[in-house]
Design a protein around this motif. Structure first.
Motif, PDB file in Angstrom:
ATOM      1  N   CYS A  96      37.074  59.534  -3.269  1.00  0.00           N
ATOM      2  CA  CYS A  96      35.862  59.018  -2.801  1.00  0.00           C
ATOM      3  C   CYS A  96      35.230  59.280  -1.332  1.00  0.00           C
ATOM      4  N   VAL A  97      35.947  59.707  -0.408  1.00  0.00           N
ATOM      5  CA  VAL A  97      35.351  60.157   0.794  1.00  0.00           C
ATOM      6  C   VAL A  97      34.971  61.596   0.303  1.00  0.00           C
ATOM      7  N   ASP A  98      35.435  62.402  -0.311  1.00  0.00           N
ATOM      8  CA  ASP A  98      35.129  63.702  -0.545  1.00  0.00           C
ATOM      9  C   ASP A  98      33.882  63.886  -1.236  1.00  0.00           C
ATOM     10  N   ILE A  99      33.745  62.725  -2.374  1.00  0.00           N
ATOM     11  CA  ILE A  99      32.550  62.417  -3.159  1.00  0.00           C
ATOM     12  C   ILE A  99      31.311  62.076  -2.078  1.00  0.00           C
ATOM     13  N   PHE A 100      31.387  61.171  -1.279  1.00  0.00           N
ATOM     14  CA  PHE A 100      30.487  60.643  -0.315  1.00  0.00           C
ATOM     15  C   PHE A 100      30.183  61.885   0.453  1.00  0.00           C
ATOM     16  N   LYS A 101      30.943  62.473   1.034  1.00  0.00           N
ATOM     17  CA  LYS A 101      30.627  63.654   1.828  1.00  0.00           C
ATOM     18  C   LYS A 101      29.782  64.604   1.326  1.00  0.00           C
ATOM     19  N   LYS A 102      29.934  64.968  -0.002  1.00  0.00           N
ATOM     20  CA  LYS A 102      29.322  66.160  -0.760  1.00  0.00           C
ATOM     21  C   LYS A 102      28.022  65.589  -1.077  1.00  0.00           C
ATOM     22  N   ILE A 103      27.820  64.262  -1.342  1.00  0.00           N
ATOM     23  CA  ILE A 103      26.639  63.717  -2.034  1.00  0.00           C
ATOM     24  C   ILE A 103      25.641  63.471  -0.539  1.00  0.00           C
ATOM     25  N   TYR A 104      26.185  62.924   0.441  1.00  0.00           N
ATOM     26  CA  TYR A 104      25.337  62.155   1.491  1.00  0.00           C
ATOM     27  C   TYR A 104      25.341  63.060   2.692  1.00  0.00           C
ATOM     28  N   LEU A 105      26.439  63.838   3.017  1.00  0.00           N
ATOM     29  CA  LEU A 105      26.479  64.478   4.356  1.00  0.00           C
ATOM     30  C   LEU A 105      26.178  65.977   3.748  1.00  0.00           C
ATOM     31  N   ASP A 106      26.620  66.539   2.678  1.00  0.00           N
ATOM     32  CA  ASP A 106      26.095  67.962   2.629  1.00  0.00           C
ATOM     33  C   ASP A 106      24.727  67.902   1.817  1.00  0.00           C
ATOM     34  N   GLY A 107      24.539  67.010   1.252  1.00  0.00           N
ATOM     35  CA  GLY A 107      23.092  67.051   0.530  1.00  0.00           C
ATOM     36  C   GLY A 107      23.192  67.561  -0.900  1.00  0.00           C
ATOM     37  N   ILE A 108      24.352  67.779  -1.534  1.00  0.00           N
ATOM     38  CA  ILE A 108      24.493  68.413  -2.746  1.00  0.00           C
ATOM     39  C   ILE A 108      24.151  67.419  -3.864  1.00  0.00           C
ATOM     40  N   ASP A 109      23.259  67.727  -4.978  1.00  0.00           N
ATOM     41  CA  ASP A 109      22.816  66.974  -5.957  1.00  0.00           C
ATOM     42  C   ASP A 109      24.197  66.362  -6.655  1.00  0.00           C
ATOM     43  N   GLU A 110      23.953  64.989  -7.373  1.00  0.00           N
ATOM     44  CA  GLU A 110      25.056  64.297  -7.775  1.00  0.00           C
ATOM     45  C   GLU A 110      25.424  64.903  -9.076  1.00  0.00           C
ATOM     46  N   THR A 111      24.712  65.848  -9.850  1.00  0.00           N
ATOM     47  CA  THR A 111      25.042  66.224 -11.273  1.00  0.00           C
ATOM     48  C   THR A 111      25.852  67.576 -10.729  1.00  0.00           C
ATOM     49  N   GLU A 112      25.514  68.174  -9.605  1.00  0.00           N
ATOM     50  CA  GLU A 112      26.521  69.448  -9.135  1.00  0.00           C
ATOM     51  C   GLU A 112      28.028  68.774  -9.026  1.00  0.00           C
ATOM     52  N   VAL A 113      27.949  67.633  -8.392  1.00  0.00           N
ATOM     53  CA  VAL A 113      29.135  66.959  -7.749  1.00  0.00           C
ATOM     54  C   VAL A 113      30.236  66.628  -9.098  1.00  0.00           C
ATOM     55  N   PHE A 114      29.474  65.817  -9.919  1.00  0.00           N
ATOM     56  CA  PHE A 114      30.245  65.353 -11.181  1.00  0.00           C
ATOM     57  C   PHE A 114      30.193  66.253 -12.233  1.00  0.00           C
ATOM     58  N   SER A 115      29.543  67.390 -12.179  1.00  0.00           N
ATOM     59  CA  SER A 115      29.791  68.299 -13.479  1.00  0.00           C
ATOM     60  C   SER A 115      31.210  68.860 -13.576  1.00  0.00           C
ATOM     61  N   SER A 116      31.736  69.146 -14.770  1.00  0.00           N
ATOM     62  CA  SER A 116      32.691  69.707 -14.994  1.00  0.00           C
ATOM     63  C   SER A 116      32.930  71.222 -14.686  1.00  0.00           C
ATOM     64  N   SER A 117      34.123  71.663 -14.727  1.00  0.00           N
ATOM     65  CA  SER A 117      34.090  73.193 -14.606  1.00  0.00           C
ATOM     66  C   SER A 117      33.622  73.991 -15.902  1.00  0.00           C
ATOM     67  N   ASP A 118      33.825  73.424 -17.150  1.00  0.00           N
ATOM     68  CA  ASP A 118      33.111  74.088 -18.027  1.00  0.00           C
ATOM     69  C   ASP A 118      31.658  73.789 -18.017  1.00  0.00           C
ATOM     70  N   ASP A 119      30.898  72.960 -17.397  1.00  0.00           N
ATOM     71  CA  ASP A 119      29.638  72.955 -17.264  1.00  0.00           C
ATOM     72  C   ASP A 119      29.211  73.969 -16.484  1.00  0.00           C
ATOM     73  N   ALA A 120      29.692  74.235 -15.158  1.00  0.00           N
ATOM     74  CA  ALA A 120      29.369  75.054 -14.234  1.00  0.00           C
ATOM     75  C   ALA A 120      29.637  76.459 -14.790  1.00  0.00           C
ATOM     76  N   LYS A 121      30.480  76.728 -15.854  1.00  0.00           N
ATOM     77  CA  LYS A 121      30.635  78.248 -16.395  1.00  0.00           C
ATOM     78  C   LYS A 121      29.375  78.427 -17.111  1.00  0.00           C
ATOM     79  N   THR A 122      28.862  77.361 -17.774  1.00  0.00           N
ATOM     80  CA  THR A 122      27.739  77.635 -18.631  1.00  0.00           C
ATOM     81  C   THR A 122      26.505  77.843 -17.915  1.00  0.00           C
ATOM     82  N   ASP A 123      26.440  77.095 -16.836  1.00  0.00           N
ATOM     83  CA  ASP A 123      25.133  77.416 -16.091  1.00  0.00           C
ATOM     84  C   ASP A 123      25.023  78.837 -15.313  1.00  0.00           C
ATOM     85  N   VAL A 124      26.010  79.734 -15.236  1.00  0.00           N
ATOM     86  CA  VAL A 124      25.955  80.909 -14.834  1.00  0.00           C
ATOM     87  C   VAL A 124      25.173  81.925 -15.679  1.00  0.00           C
TER      88      VAL A 124
END
Length: 124
Positions: A96-124
């Motif tokens: 939960c701390v890692d998710i909070f850090k990625k979303i609120y402190l690093d400014g990464i979009d929620e869809t990128e944080v919660f996407s699985s590794s399969d989804d990340a491979k198809t986006d490339v």
């Protein structure tokens, strides 16, 4: 008995072989007691700690410190069941701390944080 005691990190297996070697020493089996103590120190404990750390890191990506603190805190909060629930609660807290850090402190979009590794491979 060692299998159940090995759940407790760092000192788990020693809870079995130290009293056994003391019993052997008190009953007059000095050579066997010393042999068991040396074997327990050099082989059993080291293999247990190294293998546990490697498996936890490889299979669950959990740092061994989380397991140690989780067991200590879990035993005091939940009793014997805390051996299981303590590390789980601490691992969930770290996630939960890692998710909070990625979303609120690093400014990464929620869809990128919660996407699985399969989804990340198809986006490339």
């Amino acid at each position: 008995m060692t299998c159940f005691a090995s759940v407790i990190p760092v000192v788990g297996t020693a809870l079995v072989w130290i009293p056994l070697s003391l019993y052997m020493l008190m009953t007059g089996h000095t050579a066997m007691a010393v042999g068991l103590f040396v074997y327990g120190c050099l082989v059993i404990t080291q293999i247990d700690n190294v293998v546990r750390s490697l498996l936890q890191k490889k299979m669950a990506d959990i740092h061994p410190i989380i397991t140690i603190f989780g067991v200590i805190v879990g035993l005091s909060l939940f009793g014997f069941m805390g051996v299981i629930f303590g590390p789980l609660v601490l691992a969930m807290f770290a996630l939960c701390v890692d998710i909070f850090k990625k979303i609120y402190l690093d400014g990464i979009d929620e869809t990128e944080v919660f996407s699985s590794s399969d989804d990340a491979k198809t986006d490339v």
